[in-house]
Design a protein around this motif. Structure first.
Motif, PDB file in Angstrom:
ATOM      1  N   CYS A 123     -24.432   4.973   9.037  1.00  0.00           N
ATOM      2  CA  CYS A 123     -24.725   3.555   8.958  1.00  0.00           C
ATOM      3  C   CYS A 123     -23.626   2.829   8.416  1.00  0.00           C
ATOM      4  O   CYS A 123     -23.576   1.668   8.563  1.00  0.00           O
ATOM      5  CB  CYS A 123     -26.095   3.260   8.268  1.00  0.00           C
ATOM      6  SG  CYS A 123     -26.400   3.259   6.907  1.00  0.00           S
ATOM      7  N   ALA A 172     -28.955   5.216  12.321  1.00  0.00           N
ATOM      8  CA  ALA A 172     -28.440   6.545  11.572  1.00  0.00           C
ATOM      9  C   ALA A 172     -29.470   7.344  11.311  1.00  0.00           C
ATOM     10  O   ALA A 172     -28.947   8.556  11.143  1.00  0.00           O
ATOM     11  CB  ALA A 172     -27.954   5.778  10.526  1.00  0.00           C
ATOM     12  N   ALA A 184     -21.982  -5.650  10.073  1.00  0.00           N
ATOM     13  CA  ALA A 184     -22.962  -6.839  10.183  1.00  0.00           C
ATOM     14  C   ALA A 184     -23.065  -7.576   9.053  1.00  0.00           C
ATOM     15  O   ALA A 184     -23.222  -8.705   8.910  1.00  0.00           O
ATOM     16  CB  ALA A 184     -24.430  -6.079  10.272  1.00  0.00           C
ATOM     17  N   SER A 234     -28.677  -0.654  12.487  1.00  0.00           N
ATOM     18  CA  SER A 234     -27.647   0.213  12.229  1.00  0.00           C
ATOM     19  C   SER A 234     -28.456   1.380  11.544  1.00  0.00           C
ATOM     20  O   SER A 234     -28.101   2.581  11.568  1.00  0.00           O
ATOM     21  CB  SER A 234     -26.577  -0.394  11.434  1.00  0.00           C
ATOM     22  OG  SER A 234     -25.626   0.728  11.047  1.00  0.00           O
ATOM     23  N   CYS A 287     -28.585  -6.706  13.608  1.00  0.00           N
ATOM     24  CA  CYS A 287     -27.924  -5.215  13.631  1.00  0.00           C
ATOM     25  C   CYS A 287     -27.987  -4.736  12.364  1.00  0.00           C
ATOM     26  O   CYS A 287     -27.824  -3.314  12.289  1.00  0.00           O
ATOM     27  CB  CYS A 287     -26.442  -5.870  13.903  1.00  0.00           C
ATOM     28  SG  CYS A 287     -25.946  -6.319  15.812  1.00  0.00           S
ATOM     29  N   ARG A 339     -24.069   6.335  15.199  1.00  0.00           N
ATOM     30  CA  ARG A 339     -24.959   5.593  16.099  1.00  0.00           C
ATOM     31  C   ARG A 339     -24.899   4.230  15.613  1.00  0.00           C
ATOM     32  O   ARG A 339     -25.013   3.318  16.379  1.00  0.00           O
ATOM     33  CB  ARG A 339     -26.166   6.185  16.273  1.00  0.00           C
ATOM     34  CG  ARG A 339     -26.125   7.560  17.036  1.00  0.00           C
ATOM     35  CD  ARG A 339     -27.593   7.959  17.311  1.00  0.00           C
ATOM     36  NE  ARG A 339     -27.452   9.239  18.254  1.00  0.00           N
ATOM     37  CZ  ARG A 339     -28.633   9.953  18.844  1.00  0.00           C
ATOM     38  NH1 ARG A 339     -29.666   9.647  18.073  1.00  0.00           N
ATOM     39  NH2 ARG A 339     -28.181  11.024  19.130  1.00  0.00           N
ATOM     40  N   GLY A 340     -25.286   4.345  14.362  1.00  0.00           N
ATOM     41  CA  GLY A 340     -25.325   2.857  13.771  1.00  0.00           C
ATOM     42  C   GLY A 340     -24.169   2.057  13.826  1.00  0.00           C
ATOM     43  O   GLY A 340     -24.154   0.811  14.212  1.00  0.00           O
ATOM     44  N   GLY A 341     -23.070   2.402  13.531  1.00  0.00           N
ATOM     45  CA  GLY A 341     -21.729   1.640  13.646  1.00  0.00           C
ATOM     46  C   GLY A 341     -21.327   1.444  14.928  1.00  0.00           C
ATOM     47  O   GLY A 341     -20.820   0.393  15.388  1.00  0.00           O
ATOM     48  N   SER A 380     -23.263   1.135  17.769  1.00  0.00           N
ATOM     49  CA  SER A 380     -24.219   0.047  18.338  1.00  0.00           C
ATOM     50  C   SER A 380     -23.883  -1.192  17.637  1.00  0.00           C
ATOM     51  O   SER A 380     -23.915  -2.252  18.839  1.00  0.00           O
ATOM     52  CB  SER A 380     -25.754   0.612  17.811  1.00  0.00           C
ATOM     53  OG  SER A 380     -25.976   0.414  16.389  1.00  0.00           O
ATOM     54  N   VAL A 381     -23.688  -1.462  16.465  1.00  0.00           N
ATOM     55  CA  VAL A 381     -23.374  -2.791  15.937  1.00  0.00           C
ATOM     56  C   VAL A 381     -21.894  -3.259  16.652  1.00  0.00           C
ATOM     57  O   VAL A 381     -21.765  -4.401  17.003  1.00  0.00           O
ATOM     58  CB  VAL A 381     -23.157  -2.666  14.495  1.00  0.00           C
ATOM     59  CG1 VAL A 381     -22.823  -4.061  14.027  1.00  0.00           C
ATOM     60  CG2 VAL A 381     -24.544  -2.261  14.135  1.00  0.00           C
ATOM     61  N   GLY A 387     -21.577   0.640  10.596  1.00  0.00           N
ATOM     62  CA  GLY A 387     -22.420  -0.534  11.302  1.00  0.00           C
ATOM     63  C   GLY A 387     -22.853  -1.666  10.337  1.00  0.00           C
ATOM     64  O   GLY A 387     -22.804  -2.825  10.403  1.00  0.00           O
ATOM     65  N   VAL A 388     -23.317  -1.247   8.935  1.00  0.00           N
ATOM     66  CA  VAL A 388     -23.705  -2.422   7.902  1.00  0.00           C
ATOM     67  C   VAL A 388     -22.526  -3.115   7.413  1.00  0.00           C
ATOM     68  O   VAL A 388     -22.834  -4.254   7.354  1.00  0.00           O
ATOM     69  CB  VAL A 388     -24.389  -1.373   6.658  1.00  0.00           C
ATOM     70  CG1 VAL A 388     -24.546  -2.366   5.726  1.00  0.00           C
ATOM     71  CG2 VAL A 388     -25.647  -0.740   7.160  1.00  0.00           C
TER      72      VAL A 388
END
Length: 316
Positions: free
Chosen positions: A38, A87, A45, A83, A79, A215-217, A219-220, A41-42
């Protein structure tokens, strides 16, 4: 002016880089799968939210927002937990990814309808997500986000290292150029921040054991890239020379990596395959930037009367 640059660009970029450093460069944290998954993505975001607040002012966003650009920060903040949640689902496979992507795209496109009350998006009585969007455009946005989510998440499971972050850096850079050509300065800064954080992610990935963005990164990145591109097209009056398919080239450039995952590239040296992939991704973005430069430097800017054009005055 200096304070605005620090708050809307420098601070968000350093914050995103800090999140990536903790998630990817710190060995104890890097070994925790959901944190590494994640982190990208974090970082995106957090950087996006800080840049938005630095541009628009620090205030609690209303839901639904009074102005359509308010949806950007609402979804940007969404997001963050998304994320982290995704994750934690790295061990779940088909049809989890496909279902999540399609449902997310549908929910984002249906946001106006969810808050419309007795009004309807089909007859135009409800306020759309962005100006001039009808039911067909909302459906197209749902499909774009859903497919973009699925493709980028699937790609992130097989391609590690700096490839995807660098490809996203090119795409966000192209978005910044088109936003500048369209006259939306604030969105230009948001795209620039995301590009800088993505480039930092590519650099960190090279020296941190080639992690996956997870997946987190993925998706964001997919949501922000498609959402911001859509917002700029509908919320500004683009110059006559700025074609709608320029945005398609920019937003679609990272997905050119998908057909490059084949046996031919698998046999190539890692460095050679990386640079070939970057050239393929960069070509449409460079083409768009070259086309947008005369609009940025000349008199081809936006003549929109949209409320966001008022934000430009503080830079003049």
């Amino acid at each position: 002016m200096l304070k605005m640059i620090l708050l809307s660009f420098v601070l968000p970029v350093f914050t995103g880089a800090g999140v990536l450093a903790f998630g990817w460069l710190c060995p104890p944290l890097r070994k925790v799968r959901w944190i590494a998954s994640c982190a990208f993505g974090v970082a995106l975001a957090c950087a996006f939210a800080l840049a938005y607040f630095g541009e628009m002012g620090y205030m609690v966003p209303a839901v639904p927002p009074t102005r359509s650009e308010g949806w950007l920060i609402v979804l940007g903040l969404f997001c963050l937990p998304l994320s982290i949640f995704l994750a934690c689902t790295e061990d779940k496979d088909h049809p989890w990814v496909e279902t999540t992507g399609l449902v997310l795209g549908l929910l984002i496109a249906l946001l106006p309808a969810l808050f419309a009350g007795d009004k309807s998006v089909f007859d135009g009585s409800a306020k759309p997500l962005f100006p001039d969007m009808g039911a067909l455009e909302h459906g197209a946005l749902a499909l774009e986000i859903g497919l973009g989510f699925i493709l980028l998440v699937r790609l992130s499971t097989i391609r590690s290292g700096p490839t995807i972050p660098c490809a996203l850096a090119f795409a966000f850079l192209g978005g910044a150029a088109l936003s500048m050509a369209s006259g939306w300065i604030s969105l230009t800064i948001l795209f620039g921040v995301l590009s800088a954080v993505s480039a930092t992610g590519g650099l960190f990935a090279r020296f941190s054991g080639m992690p996956m963005i997870g997946r987190g990164g993925a998706s964001v990145a997919a949501i922000l890239l498609i959402l911001l591109s859509t917002a700029c097209w509908y919320k500004t009056t683009a110059p006559d020379d700025l074609q709608w398919w320029y945005w398609v080239l920019v937003a679609g450039s990272p997905f050119l990596l998908v057909p490059l995952e084949n046996r031919l590239f698998a046999k190539m040296p890692d460095a050679g395959a990386f640079w070939v992939r970057m050239v393929v991704v960069a070509l449409p973005v460079v083409y768009v930037i070259v086309k947008a430069l005369p609009m940025i430097t000349g008199d081809g800017g936006s003549d929109a009367t949209d409320e966001m054009d008022e934000m430009m005055r503080m830079y003049q």
